[in-house]
Design a protein around this motif. Structure first.
Motif, short mmCIF file in Angstrom:
data_model
loop_
_atom_site.label_atom_id
_atom_site.label_comp_id
_atom_site.label_asym_id
_atom_site.label_seq_id
_atom_site.Cartn_x
_atom_site.Cartn_y
_atom_site.Cartn_z
N ARG A 182 0.43 -1.44 0.55
CA ARG A 182 0.25 -0.33 -0.16
C ARG A 182 1.00 1.65 0.09
NH1 ARG A 182 -4.78 -1.51 4.23
NH2 ARG A 182 -6.10 -2.18 3.02
N LEU A 183 2.07 0.73 0.85
CA LEU A 183 2.92 2.54 1.25
C LEU A 183 3.24 2.59 -0.42
CD1 LEU A 183 4.22 4.62 2.36
CD2 LEU A 183 6.28 2.76 3.34
N PRO A 184 3.27 4.19 -1.25
CA PRO A 184 3.91 4.40 -2.43
C PRO A 184 5.33 4.18 -2.59
CG PRO A 184 2.02 5.26 -1.91
CD PRO A 184 2.40 4.84 -0.63
N ALA A 185 6.30 4.21 -3.16
CA ALA A 185 7.57 3.74 -2.63
C ALA A 185 7.72 5.38 -2.81
CB ALA A 185 8.63 4.24 -4.02
N ASP A 186 7.62 6.45 -3.64
CA ASP A 186 7.83 8.28 -2.81
C ASP A 186 7.93 8.74 -2.01
OD1 ASP A 186 4.99 7.94 -3.15
OD2 ASP A 186 4.72 9.57 -5.31
N THR A 187 6.20 8.26 -1.36
CA THR A 187 6.13 8.36 0.22
C THR A 187 7.18 7.92 1.17
OG1 THR A 187 3.28 8.43 -0.78
CG2 THR A 187 4.34 8.49 1.96
N LEU A 188 7.30 7.29 0.22
CA LEU A 188 8.19 6.23 1.58
C LEU A 188 9.56 7.00 1.96
CD1 LEU A 188 9.36 3.71 3.50
CD2 LEU A 188 9.67 3.20 0.90
N VAL A 189 10.22 7.82 0.97
CA VAL A 189 11.35 7.50 0.54
C VAL A 189 11.26 9.68 1.10
CG1 VAL A 189 13.04 8.32 -1.29
CG2 VAL A 189 12.43 6.08 -1.68
N ALA A 190 9.90 10.12 0.48
CA ALA A 190 10.04 11.73 1.71
C ALA A 190 10.10 12.10 2.76
CB ALA A 190 8.66 12.12 0.26
N ASP A 191 8.96 10.52 2.88
CA ASP A 191 9.49 10.94 4.74
C ASP A 191 10.83 10.44 5.20
OD1 ASP A 191 6.93 11.77 4.96
OD2 ASP A 191 5.65 9.51 5.12
N ALA A 192 11.41 9.34 4.98
CA ALA A 192 12.62 9.02 5.56
C ALA A 192 13.42 9.87 4.91
CB ALA A 192 13.30 7.93 4.58
N LYS A 193 13.44 11.03 4.07
CA LYS A 193 14.83 12.12 4.50
C LYS A 193 14.31 13.19 4.93
CE LYS A 193 15.57 11.71 -1.06
NZ LYS A 193 15.65 12.01 -2.41
N ASP A 194 12.87 13.46 4.98
CA ASP A 194 12.87 13.65 5.86
C ASP A 194 13.31 14.18 7.37
OD1 ASP A 194 11.39 17.21 7.60
OD2 ASP A 194 9.09 16.07 6.90
N VAL A 195 13.36 12.79 7.71
CA VAL A 195 13.69 12.23 8.99
C VAL A 195 14.73 12.77 8.73
CG1 VAL A 195 13.54 10.11 10.57
CG2 VAL A 195 11.81 10.92 9.58
N ILE A 196 16.14 11.57 8.01
CA ILE A 196 17.25 12.08 8.15
C ILE A 196 18.28 13.84 7.90
CG2 ILE A 196 19.38 10.83 6.92
CD1 ILE A 196 17.56 8.55 6.51
N PHE A 197 16.96 13.63 6.54
CA PHE A 197 17.96 15.27 6.28
C PHE A 197 16.90 16.73 7.27
CE2 PHE A 197 18.40 12.70 2.25
CZ PHE A 197 20.34 11.92 3.19
N GLY A 198 15.60 16.23 7.36
CA GLY A 198 14.92 16.98 8.28
C GLY A 198 16.09 18.65 9.75
N THR A 199 15.02 19.15 10.45
CA THR A 199 15.77 19.90 10.96
C THR A 199 15.22 19.59 12.23
OG1 THR A 199 16.59 21.68 9.70
CG2 THR A 199 16.78 21.50 12.10
N SER A 200 15.64 18.83 13.82
CA SER A 200 15.05 18.30 15.18
C SER A 200 14.79 18.84 15.36
CB SER A 200 15.42 17.00 15.21
OG SER A 200 15.34 16.69 16.54
N ARG A 201 14.13 19.76 15.81
CA ARG A 201 13.83 20.73 17.57
C ARG A 201 13.25 20.30 18.40
NH1 ARG A 201 8.88 24.73 15.16
NH2 ARG A 201 9.81 25.97 16.27
#
Length: 274
Positions: A182-201
């Protein structure tokens, strides 16, 4: 139940238990079924399928802040002014964003092997992340029976009990009726990128926070997402963070997807609910 959010309706499962309600947020490739084992300890859980997952798989979009905004919609739909929030893996990062931007909606925060910066993320690049997720992306190009998918997952996750009916329920929820993931590949990768490369507060947290982490990452003797020393450093740097709790002899998923791990996570959650 289904809650209207931007782009569609988010599926939310309610587990009736003996506690005040807990908003339970799953990880990047998971679903609401991740909380089956914790719910068995009689917690009252509000467990959404995040957009792109489970019965919310037709809702487009990704991103930590977008998921956090969706969680506010869920709380509003249930007339919940303030709750304890428990987030596992990526769900921990969503929970941190929720707690920083909407602190009035949280009574307490429980982070399960996520939500705080991982040392491994600092060394990650776009190329390495693409390679790491290549098998998951490829898996979305074929169809699966429930038995085939469970067999593969049991191989990839050696600490799970493939005979556990909750495991079968969890992985079956990943599949559409025609056997696609069910989980689309683009959603999976986009969320992973936000976790890994995003700025945690995380340094901006003001609500009482508990942190549970696993001894291993992906099976016995693998390097953990967080060492004991790293967890202690977070506690020293963040006044609202209680003493971290290490779950021995489980890996990342085993913190909630094994009965032993869910028991310890449940103890910490019960403490936070007090």
């Amino acid at each position: 139940m289904f809650v209207p959010v931007e782009g569609g309706d988010l599926a939310v499962e309610i587990h009736d238990g003996d506690t005040p309600p807990v908003l339970a947020i799953h990880g990047v490739s998971g679903s609401r079924k991740l909380w089956n084992w914790v719910a068995a300890h009689q917690f009252s859980l509000v467990a959404p399928d995040l957009r792109g997952r489970g019965d919310s798989h037709t809702v487009p979009g990704a991103g930590i802040s977008r998921h956090a905004d969706d969680m506010v919609r869920v709380l509003d739909a249930l007339d919940l002014t303030s709750v304890t929030v428990c987030g596992m893996s990526m769900g921990g990062y969503v929970a941190v964003d929720l707690a920083v931007r909407y602190p009035e909606r949280l009574r307490a925060l429980v982070l399960v092997d996520g939500g705080l910066p991982m040392a491994a993320h600092a060394a990650m690049t776009d190329e390495l992340l693409t390679a790491a997720f290549a098998p998951q992306v490829a898996a979305r190009e074929r169809t699966w029976t429930a038995d085939e998918y469970l067999t593969v997952q049991a191989t990839l996750n050696p600490l799970i009990d493939a005979t556990d009916p909750l495991i079968r329920d969890y992985f079956a929820h990943d599949l559409t009726e025609d056997g696609h993931l069910r989980l689309p590949a683009d959603t999976l990768v986009a969320d992973a990128k936000d976790v890994i490369f995003g700025t945690s507060r995380w340094r901006e947290l003001t609500v009482p926070t508990w942190f549970v982490h696993a001894e291993w990452s992906t099976g016995p003797d693998t390097p953990p997402a967080y060492t004991v020393e790293q967890a202690a450093a977070f506690a020293a740097a963040l006044p609202v963070l209680r003493e971290p709790v290490l779950i021995n002899e489980v890996d990342h998923g085993g913190t909630v997807m094994t009965r032993a791990g869910a028991a310890v996570t449940g103890e910490v959650l019960a403490d936070a609910l007090k």
